[in-house]
Design a protein around this motif. Structure first.
Motif, PDB file in Angstrom:
ATOM      1  N   ASP A 192       0.881  -1.024   0.147  1.00 16.57           N
ATOM      2  CA  ASP A 192      -0.031   0.163   0.096  1.00 16.57           C
ATOM      3  C   ASP A 192       0.714   1.341   0.139  1.00 16.57           C
ATOM      4  O   ASP A 192       0.373   2.235   0.648  1.00 16.57           O
ATOM      5  CB  ASP A 192      -0.956   0.028   1.089  1.00 16.57           C
ATOM      6  CG  ASP A 192      -1.906  -1.014   1.191  1.00 16.57           C
ATOM      7  OD1 ASP A 192      -2.415  -1.425  -0.144  1.00 16.57           O
ATOM      8  OD2 ASP A 192      -2.259  -1.693   2.234  1.00 16.57           O
TER       9      ASP A 192
ATOM     10  N   ASN B 242       1.818   4.727  -1.182  1.00 15.86           N
ATOM     11  CA  ASN B 242       0.914   5.581  -2.110  1.00 15.86           C
ATOM     12  C   ASN B 242       1.585   6.241  -3.091  1.00 15.86           C
ATOM     13  O   ASN B 242       2.765   6.743  -3.039  1.00 15.86           O
ATOM     14  CB  ASN B 242       0.427   6.798  -1.081  1.00 15.86           C
ATOM     15  CG  ASN B 242      -0.599   6.213   0.000  1.00 15.86           C
ATOM     16  OD1 ASN B 242      -1.485   5.418  -0.355  1.00 15.86           O
ATOM     17  ND2 ASN B 242      -0.564   6.991   1.210  1.00 15.86           N
TER      18      ASN B 242
ATOM     19  N   THR C  77      -1.662   3.073  -5.760  1.00 18.83           N
ATOM     20  CA  THR C  77      -0.701   2.493  -4.713  1.00 18.83           C
ATOM     21  C   THR C  77      -0.177   1.334  -5.385  1.00 18.83           C
ATOM     22  O   THR C  77      -0.240   0.878  -6.498  1.00 18.83           O
ATOM     23  CB  THR C  77      -1.534   1.448  -3.471  1.00 18.83           C
ATOM     24  OG1 THR C  77      -2.661   0.869  -4.098  1.00 18.83           O
ATOM     25  CG2 THR C  77      -2.149   2.787  -2.677  1.00 18.83           C
TER      26      THR C  77
ATOM     27  N   ASP D 271       2.152  -2.325  -4.006  1.00 12.71           N
ATOM     28  CA  ASP D 271       2.419  -3.420  -3.042  1.00 12.71           C
ATOM     29  C   ASP D 271       3.753  -3.702  -3.085  1.00 12.71           C
ATOM     30  O   ASP D 271       4.295  -3.507  -4.083  1.00 12.71           O
ATOM     31  CB  ASP D 271       1.432  -4.692  -3.303  1.00 12.71           C
ATOM     32  CG  ASP D 271      -0.117  -4.393  -3.024  1.00 12.71           C
ATOM     33  OD1 ASP D 271      -0.295  -3.512  -1.972  1.00 12.71           O
ATOM     34  OD2 ASP D 271      -0.908  -5.076  -3.639  1.00 12.71           O
TER      35      ASP D 271
END
Length: 112
Positions: free
Chosen positions: A56, A58, A73, A75
């Motif tokens: 997550d 940003n 986002t 990962d």
């Protein structure tokens, strides 16, 4: 049905063809950057590329912490093409796309 190709119809058809080709060319540059929330999954082996080290992460529209500038986002393990530009602790991915430099690493063999 036969179409009579007058000069005016030929000019209109040529104009439409040029317009379609122009839109396609503009869209191909946009599609090049598409992926998960804008993460690019293809690139050359020399272009700067970074990998997210957290989930997550940003992607922001500007190099600043602001809850209103989040545009996507990444990962952990996601990669994205980047630029060599760093500002205020953020790495520029593309126009209007920045990530915190603290949470990305340069992909091995890339020029960043």
């Amino acid at each position: 049905m036969k179409i009579k190709w007058s000069g005016k119809r030929t000019l209109i058809a040529a104009g439409l063809l040029v317009g379609v080709l122009w839109l396609y060319a503009m869209g191909s540059e946009q599609r090049r950057g598409d992926g998960k929330d804008g993460a690019d999954t293809t690139s050359s082996t020399t272009q700067c590329r970074v990998e997210a080290t957290v989930d997550d992460l940003n992607i922001r529209s500007a190099p600043a912490l602001n809850p209103n500038n989040i545009v996507g986002t990444l990962d952990s393990g996601d990669q994205a093409d980047a630029q060599k530009v760093e500002q205020n602790g953020f790495r520029k991915l593309d126009e209007g796309r920045w990530v915190s430099s603290e949470y990305v690493v340069t992909v091995e063999g890339r020029d960043c």
